[in-house]
Every structure is written in structure tokens, then in C-alpha cells.
Design an enzyme around this catalytic site. Structure first.
Site, PDB file in Angstrom:
ATOM      1  N   ILE A  66       0.909  -1.150  -0.139  1.00 21.13           N
ATOM      2  CA  ILE A  66       0.045  -0.100  -0.073  1.00 21.13           C
ATOM      3  C   ILE A  66       0.920   1.089   0.142  1.00 21.13           C
ATOM      4  CG2 ILE A  66      -0.390  -0.232   2.294  1.00 21.13           C
ATOM      5  CD1 ILE A  66      -3.085   1.155   2.346  1.00 21.13           C
ATOM      6  N   SER A  67       0.806   2.307  -0.986  1.00 22.17           N
ATOM      7  CA  SER A  67       1.694   3.070  -0.905  1.00 22.17           C
ATOM      8  C   SER A  67       1.506   4.142   0.153  1.00 22.17           C
ATOM      9  CB  SER A  67       1.022   4.273  -2.269  1.00 22.17           C
ATOM     10  OG  SER A  67       1.214   3.577  -3.383  1.00 22.17           O
ATOM     11  N   GLN A  68       2.589   4.952   0.505  1.00 19.98           N
ATOM     12  CA  GLN A  68       2.954   5.890   1.682  1.00 19.98           C
ATOM     13  C   GLN A  68       1.659   6.924   1.346  1.00 19.98           C
ATOM     14  OE1 GLN A  68       6.906   7.220   1.463  1.00 19.98           O
ATOM     15  NE2 GLN A  68       6.486   8.754   2.924  1.00 19.98           N
TER      16      GLN A  68
END
Ligand code: SAH
Length: 216
Positions: A66-68
């Protein structure tokens, strides 16, 4: 949304996260509001719930992340989504970025090449009440049957700007895509100025999982 437990503690941590992202330079209030509303912990494996409101990327299974939050906010801000615009997201992953696009008013079309992630994120977003269009397939091909799109957002690291996707962008439309090698990519904003011309600008260095051809 009722099934997802969202406690005062989660809400408090989320407010701090929004302030952190604001300090890092995100100015778009609609994007900040979206991050403030979405229970990010629902998108992460239970073992990582304590990390949900740190500004970091995390594993979501199937070798993906999950992206930052700051990166999600940055990409969404660059896209300049207006309400009701048709937005194609490539790389549904956890579904978190898709939820952010929905919250800023987009009509979201999202595509994922890993079957497990496609099924899980679709189920979760449905349970949470987000209405959008899910596709299992290879994002390199885009969604020609639903084109053209006002905006296209690629959430995996590409080695080039795919022609097929440019074709599916409206004139005046924006595509945000990390372009580089396996280690680092430049956040690239592509504005389609005419049927044959594009305007390309760079917006800093990032690290994404690779944009792979085909589906699993
Ligand atoms: N937007 C996601 C980020 C996930 S990481 C989120 O908010 O969680 C990038 C995702 O892109 C991964 O899930 C990966 O499987 C997917 N991906 C990589 N190549 C792809 C392709 N060709 N088509 C569709 N999805 C792709």
C-alpha cells in the site's frame, strides 16, 4: 462503512497524519480531507494496524505494498481531479488510492493484474460503500472500451510512458505516472495538449513496485 471499526484513537491518529502530510507540502484541501476521512487501517493486514497512520508504505500480500500516504496525496494532488471526472487508476492494490480518488469526487475505474488483490480490494471497497468500477487485467492495455478518460493515474513504477494509455486520455487530460528503473522513478506528469502532442514534467524521485506486463 459500519462494519469497519473506526475508533477515536484511529481518528486521532488520522488527524496527526493529515497534519504531517500538510507539513510535507500537500496543499490541496480536498485531498487532505479525503485522507482525513478514510480509515486506512481497514486496508492493511491486521498485524499492521498499529502502523496504519504512519506515513509509510506497507506490505499488503501478493508481494505488493500500500503506497505511502504522502505519495498517494502527492499523486492525487498532481492529477487535479474535478468532481465527476472519469479517472483510470492502474494498480488497485489495497484499494486505498482508489478510495482517495472516490473521495475527491472521481468516477473511478481501477484495474489490477493480481487476482487476489483484485478480489480483496473489490470486496472491501464494496463493504465500505465505495461505488466504483473494478477490472482484473493488464493495465498496460488500459480500458479501451471505457476510454477516453479525463485523468489516468499509474501507481506502479513504469519504464516508459505507455502509448496505449496516452491514446485513452482526453485532450487536455492529465496522466500521473512514476517513470524510471526498478530502483527509482521520477513522478511524471503528462498533459495531452493535442491528439499528437504531450507536455511532460518531472516532480521528484519515488520508489514503486514495478509496473509488470500481463496478469497473474
Ligand atoms: N494503488 C495501490 C498501490 C499498489 S502497488 C494502493 O493504494 O494500495 C501497485 C499495484 O500495481 C500492485 O498491486 C501491482 O500488482 C499492480 N500492477 C503492477 N503492474 C500492473 C499492470 N500491468 N496492470 C495492473 N496492475 C498492475
Amino acid at each position: 462503512m459500519d462494519i469497519i471499526e473506526d475508533t477515536y484513537r484511529h481518528k486521532g491518529l488520522r488527524r496527526l497524519l493529515v497534519e504531517e502530510i500538510r507539513k510535507k507540502g500537500i496543499r490541496d484541501e480536498a485531498v487532505l480531507d479525503a485522507i482525513g476521512r478514510i480509515p486506512r487501517h481497514a486496508f492493511m493486514d491486521s498485524g499492521f494496524i498499529n502502523f496504519s497512520y504512519k506515513d509509510s508504505a506497507f506490505p499488503i500480500g501478493a508481494g505488493q505494498t500500500i503506497s505511502q500516504p504522502c505519495t498517494v496525496a502527492f499523486q492525487t494532488q498532481l492529477l487535479e481531479v474535478k468532481p465527476h471526472e472519469k479517472v483510470l487508476e492502474i494498480g488497485t492494490g489495497s484499494g486505498y488510492q482508489a478510495a482517495v480518488l472516490f473521495e475527491v469526487g472521481a468516477n473511478v475505474y481501477t484495474i489490477e493484474r493480481q487476482r487476489e488483490l483484485y478480489i480483496n480490494s473489490q470486496q472491501l471497497l464494496h463493504r465500505m460503500g465505495y461505488k466504483m468500477h473494478f477490472f482484473y487485467g493488464d493495465g498496460y492495455a488500459g480500458l479501451p472500451a471505457y476510454a477516453p478518460f479525463d485523468k489516468i493515474l499509474v501507481t506502479a513504477g513504469a519504464t516508459e510512458i505507455p502509448e496505449t494509455l496516452l491514446k485513452q486520455l482526453k485532450i487536455g487530460g492529465r496522466m500521473v505516472i512514476p517513470v524510471g528503473n526498478n530502483e527509482r522513478q521520477e513522478m511524471t506528469l503528462v498533459i495531452k495538449t493535442s491528439e499528437t502532442e504531450i507536455d511532460v514534467t518531472s516532480h521528484g524521485s519515488f520508489m514503486f513496485v514495478p509496473f509488470l506486463k500481463g496478469k497473474t
